[in-house]
Design an enzyme around this catalytic site. Structure first.
Site, PDB file in Angstrom:
ATOM      1  N   GLN A 127     -48.510  20.853 -36.835  1.00 51.81           N
ATOM      2  CA  GLN A 127     -48.097  22.034 -37.607  1.00 51.81           C
ATOM      3  C   GLN A 127     -47.366  21.596 -38.875  1.00 51.81           C
ATOM      4  OE1 GLN A 127     -45.139  24.315 -35.500  1.00 51.81           O
ATOM      5  NE2 GLN A 127     -45.333  26.078 -36.857  1.00 51.81           N
ATOM      6  N   GLY A 128     -47.977  21.824 -40.037  1.00 44.89           N
ATOM      7  CA  GLY A 128     -47.382  21.406 -41.310  1.00 44.89           C
ATOM      8  C   GLY A 128     -46.710  22.557 -42.017  1.00 44.89           C
ATOM      9  N   TYR A 129     -45.532  22.927 -41.541  1.00 44.33           N
ATOM     10  CA  TYR A 129     -44.757  24.003 -42.178  1.00 44.33           C
ATOM     11  C   TYR A 129     -43.544  23.414 -42.920  1.00 44.33           C
ATOM     12  CZ  TYR A 129     -46.888  28.088 -39.703  1.00 44.33           C
ATOM     13  OH  TYR A 129     -47.715  29.079 -39.233  1.00 44.33           O
ATOM     14  N   SER A 130     -42.612  22.801 -42.135  1.00 42.06           N
ATOM     15  CA  SER A 130     -41.309  22.409 -42.704  1.00 42.06           C
ATOM     16  C   SER A 130     -41.456  21.339 -43.779  1.00 42.06           C
ATOM     17  CB  SER A 130     -40.402  21.854 -41.615  1.00 42.06           C
ATOM     18  OG  SER A 130     -40.264  22.771 -40.571  1.00 42.06           O
ATOM     19  N   SER A 174     -44.296  17.414 -35.640  1.00 40.72           N
ATOM     20  CA  SER A 174     -44.460  16.889 -34.279  1.00 40.72           C
ATOM     21  C   SER A 174     -45.900  16.440 -34.066  1.00 40.72           C
ATOM     22  CB  SER A 174     -44.134  17.962 -33.242  1.00 40.72           C
ATOM     23  OG  SER A 174     -42.818  18.407 -33.401  1.00 40.72           O
ATOM     24  N   GLU A 210     -45.497  31.563 -30.548  1.00 38.11           N
ATOM     25  CA  GLU A 210     -44.787  30.353 -30.117  1.00 38.11           C
ATOM     26  C   GLU A 210     -44.197  30.497 -28.720  1.00 38.11           C
ATOM     27  OE1 GLU A 210     -42.644  26.882 -32.578  1.00 38.11           O
ATOM     28  OE2 GLU A 210     -42.411  28.914 -33.288  1.00 38.11           O
ATOM     29  N   SER A 238     -33.372  28.050 -35.648  1.00 39.21           N
ATOM     30  CA  SER A 238     -32.040  27.583 -35.226  1.00 39.21           C
ATOM     31  C   SER A 238     -31.206  28.747 -34.675  1.00 39.21           C
ATOM     32  CB  SER A 238     -31.314  26.956 -36.419  1.00 39.21           C
ATOM     33  OG  SER A 238     -30.967  27.967 -37.340  1.00 39.21           O
TER      34      SER A 238
HETATM   35  C1  LIG Z   1     -37.786  18.497 -32.241  1.00 34.53           C
HETATM   36  C2  LIG Z   1     -38.275  19.197 -33.475  1.00 34.53           C
HETATM   37  C3  LIG Z   1     -39.630  19.387 -33.672  1.00 34.53           C
HETATM   38  C4  LIG Z   1     -40.082  20.026 -34.827  1.00 34.53           C
HETATM   39  N1  LIG Z   1     -41.440  20.154 -35.033  1.00 34.53           N
HETATM   40  C5  LIG Z   1     -41.897  20.715 -36.173  1.00 34.53           C
HETATM   41  C6  LIG Z   1     -43.309  20.783 -36.455  1.00 34.53           C
HETATM   42  O1  LIG Z   1     -44.138  20.330 -35.668  1.00 34.53           O
HETATM   43  N2  LIG Z   1     -43.722  21.328 -37.615  1.00 34.53           N
HETATM   44  C7  LIG Z   1     -42.849  21.838 -38.520  1.00 34.53           C
HETATM   45  O2  LIG Z   1     -43.288  22.351 -39.547  1.00 34.53           O
HETATM   46  N3  LIG Z   1     -41.497  21.780 -38.315  1.00 34.53           N
HETATM   47  C8  LIG Z   1     -41.010  21.220 -37.156  1.00 34.53           C
HETATM   48  N4  LIG Z   1     -39.648  21.135 -36.925  1.00 34.53           N
HETATM   49  C9  LIG Z   1     -38.738  21.570 -37.985  1.00 34.53           C
HETATM   50  C10 LIG Z   1     -37.951  22.805 -37.669  1.00 34.53           C
HETATM   51  O3  LIG Z   1     -38.754  23.935 -37.774  1.00 34.53           O
HETATM   52  C11 LIG Z   1     -36.785  22.819 -38.674  1.00 34.53           C
HETATM   53  O4  LIG Z   1     -35.925  21.744 -38.334  1.00 34.53           O
HETATM   54  C12 LIG Z   1     -36.032  24.103 -38.652  1.00 34.53           C
HETATM   55  O5  LIG Z   1     -36.812  25.109 -39.240  1.00 34.53           O
HETATM   56  C13 LIG Z   1     -34.696  23.988 -39.413  1.00 34.53           C
HETATM   57  O6  LIG Z   1     -34.938  23.546 -40.702  1.00 34.53           O
HETATM   58  P1  LIG Z   1     -34.137  22.309 -41.326  1.00 34.53           P
HETATM   59  O7  LIG Z   1     -34.174  21.177 -40.354  1.00 34.53           O
HETATM   60  O8  LIG Z   1     -34.646  22.101 -42.707  1.00 34.53           O
HETATM   61  O9  LIG Z   1     -32.625  22.783 -41.391  1.00 34.53           O
HETATM   62  P2  LIG Z   1     -31.997  23.777 -42.442  1.00 34.53           P
HETATM   63  O10 LIG Z   1     -32.864  24.967 -42.615  1.00 34.53           O
HETATM   64  O11 LIG Z   1     -31.611  23.013 -43.668  1.00 34.53           O
HETATM   65  O12 LIG Z   1     -30.695  24.222 -41.676  1.00 34.53           O
HETATM   66  C14 LIG Z   1     -29.541  23.368 -41.566  1.00 34.53           C
HETATM   67  C15 LIG Z   1     -28.453  24.167 -40.864  1.00 34.53           C
HETATM   68  O13 LIG Z   1     -28.113  25.310 -41.659  1.00 34.53           O
HETATM   69  C16 LIG Z   1     -28.281  26.502 -40.902  1.00 34.53           C
HETATM   70  N5  LIG Z   1     -28.817  27.558 -41.765  1.00 34.53           N
HETATM   71  C17 LIG Z   1     -29.917  27.475 -42.560  1.00 34.53           C
HETATM   72  N6  LIG Z   1     -30.111  28.656 -43.195  1.00 34.53           N
HETATM   73  C18 LIG Z   1     -29.153  29.495 -42.753  1.00 34.53           C
HETATM   74  C19 LIG Z   1     -28.829  30.861 -43.036  1.00 34.53           C
HETATM   75  N7  LIG Z   1     -29.582  31.576 -43.888  1.00 34.53           N
HETATM   76  N8  LIG Z   1     -27.751  31.402 -42.425  1.00 34.53           N
HETATM   77  C20 LIG Z   1     -26.999  30.671 -41.551  1.00 34.53           C
HETATM   78  N9  LIG Z   1     -27.247  29.362 -41.259  1.00 34.53           N
HETATM   79  C21 LIG Z   1     -28.311  28.797 -41.846  1.00 34.53           C
HETATM   80  C22 LIG Z   1     -29.265  26.166 -39.818  1.00 34.53           C
HETATM   81  O14 LIG Z   1     -29.122  27.011 -38.710  1.00 34.53           O
HETATM   82  C23 LIG Z   1     -28.900  24.734 -39.501  1.00 34.53           C
HETATM   83  O15 LIG Z   1     -27.807  24.699 -38.620  1.00 34.53           O
HETATM   84  C24 LIG Z   1     -39.161  20.498 -35.788  1.00 34.53           C
HETATM   85  C25 LIG Z   1     -37.778  20.312 -35.589  1.00 34.53           C
HETATM   86  C26 LIG Z   1     -37.338  19.666 -34.443  1.00 34.53           C
HETATM   87  C27 LIG Z   1     -35.848  19.476 -34.273  1.00 34.53           C
END
Ligand SMILES: Cc1cc2nc3c(=O)[nH]c(=O)nc-3n(C[C@H](O)[C@H](O)[C@H](O)COP(=O)(O)OP(=O)(O)OC[C@H]3O[C@@H](n4cnc5c(N)ncnc54)[C@H](O)[C@@H]3O)c2cc1C
Length: 382
Positions: free
Chosen positions: A115-118, A152, A236, A361
């Site tokens: 999944q290529g989102y983040s 992932s 999901e 999150s």
């Molecule tokens: C084990 C694992 C597997 C994953 N697999 C995939 C995958 O296969 N494909 C994919 O695309 N992504 C994947 N992800 C990514 C996941 O979707 C992101 O980590 C998640 O969306 C959070 O984004 P970020 O890490 O950029 O953190 P950020 O968005 O930068 O957030 C950092 C912190 O700030 C908080 N925060 C952010 N915005 C707000 C807000 N508006 N209000 C309050 N708090 C806020 C968050 O809650 C967090 O605590 C995976 C992540 C993990 C940990």
């Protein structure tokens, strides 16, 4: 909805249990295991549509399969992203050609997806994504350029679904497109594993440098990617939450056993934490059944995510509390070649740190509940 199991469900469960028992031990390697499951028709049983090599099953039978699978101790599914995320999305938004091309190999366990989102600057705020997809002059393909992160299983996947910006003038969730592209593109796709706290690498950075995607592999229309991408996220959760809870129950049972064996079960604080975890797990199960039955109420998926993620982290904390000082050191056969080989309690504690991040999150779930359930004013997005 009555979630009782019928006699037909019971025989389906018995068949699933016997099949799983007949295929243990599950040491063929994860990809080969997907093929074994697929050949027996166990992949795609929840698609609601047959004819792709998959069996079809009622909701209660899907629950039975998921529960039996979790109970059997069979390995985590590396085909999960294709089976449970992409396939329902194609069934809802794909063309007949896309269904015919992509669903049979998913059902056979022959093609794995990621999944290529983040992206580095777009996680919780996915609409900030910057990966671009540019359509060729003849209109038959796209060139994709940009970086994804936390992808992932990208190191195992054959295909990736990517959300990319096709309209360079667009902002936020406008002008995005949902594309399917093959991962085997040397020089155009570079997958770099990310080493985690647990020492393993389950996810990756993925760099696209003019990667090729065919125009016929756009799901939905060009520019309509946000709608398709959000629809995919809606798939999901589902019956997998019940299977997840069976896994949780097994982990809790292991921690209880360890506490009894090493005497920490006599500590009133440990006892209290274990009993609370047990009671909360029961509550989560009934809540999941109610939600599957369609009566979870508004915000139910966010409530469920908040509950299980926090629960699992607390279980990890109790697991290392029960292990005591030993949880802070490596196993007896530690070697510099595998410095992070962890036992169950250590792995549980470290990996569960991620639970409150992926799949939305904790903070994001609370924002959803605040805005959509409590009617609090919307958070400004800048
Ligand atoms: C084990 C694992 C597997 C994953 N697999 C995939 C995958 O296969 N494909 C994919 O695309 N992504 C994947 N992800 C990514 C996941 O979707 C992101 O980590 C998640 O969306 C959070 O984004 P970020 O890490 O950029 O953190 P950020 O968005 O930068 O957030 C950092 C912190 O700030 C908080 N925060 C952010 N915005 C707000 C807000 N508006 N209000 C309050 N708090 C806020 C968050 O809650 C967090 O605590 C995976 C992540 C993990 C940990």
């Amino acid at each position: 909805m009555d979630f009782g199991f019928t006699p037909a469900d019971d025989s389906f469960r018995a068949e699933a249990r016997a099949w799983l028992a007949g295929h243990a031990p599950y040491d063929r390697g994860r990809r080969a295991w997907e093929g074994v499951l697929g050949a027996a028709g166990w992949v795609g049983i929840g698609w609601g549509e047959g004819g792709y090599g998959n069996r079809t099953a009622t909701l209660t039978q899907q629950v039975a399969w998921a529960e039996e699978y979790a109970r059997s101790g069979a390995p985590p599914r590396s085909g999960h992203i294709g089976e449970n995320l992409l396939a329902p999305t194609l069934l809802a938004h794909g063309t007949a050609g896309q269904k015919a091309r992509f669903l049979p190999p998913i059902a056979a366990g022959a093609e794995l997806w990621c999944q290529g989102y983040s992206e580095p600057g777009a996680g919780s705020d996915l609409a900030a994504l910057r990966t671009r997809a540019e359509r060729s002059a003849d209109g038959r393909s796209y060139r994709v350029t940009g970086q994804k992160i936390w992808t992932s299983l990208a190191h195992e996947a054959d295909w990736c679904f990517v959300l990319a910006r096709t309209d360079p003038e667009s902002r936020r969730h406008h002008g995005l497109t949902f594309l399917l592209l093959p991962m085997d593109q040397p020089g155009r796709i570079d997958v770099r594993p990310i080493r985690q706290l647990t020492g393993t690498s389950d996810f990756n950075e993925v760099f696209f440098d003019g990667a090729h995607a065919r125009a016929e592999h756009v799901v939905g229309a060009e520019g309509d990617g946000w709608r398709v991408a959000m629809s995919l996220l809606g798939f999901e959760r589902g019956v997998s939450t019940l299977a997840q809870q069976i896994g949780f129950a097994q982990e809790l049972a292991r921690v209880v056993r360890a506490a009894v064996e090493n005497g920490t079960a006599d500590d009133p604080v440990v006892r209290d934490r274990l009993v609370r975890l047990w009671a909360e797990l029961r509550t989560m199960r009934w809540n999941a059944l109610r939600t599957l039955g369609g009566s979870g109420g508004p915000g139910a998926p966010s409530v469920a995510k908040l509950l299980w993620a926090g629960w699992h982290q607390r279980l990890g904390e109790v697991a290392v509390q029960v292990r005591g000082a030993a949880a802070g050191v490596g196993p007896a056969d530690w070697s510099p070649a595998a410095p992070y080989r962890l036992d169950d309690a250590q792995h549980l504690f470290l990996f569960s740190r991620a639970d409150t991040i992926y799949g939305g999150s904790d903070q994001v779930q609370r924002t959803i509940i605040a805005e959509r359930v409590l009617g609090l004013p919307r958070q400004s997005k800048g």
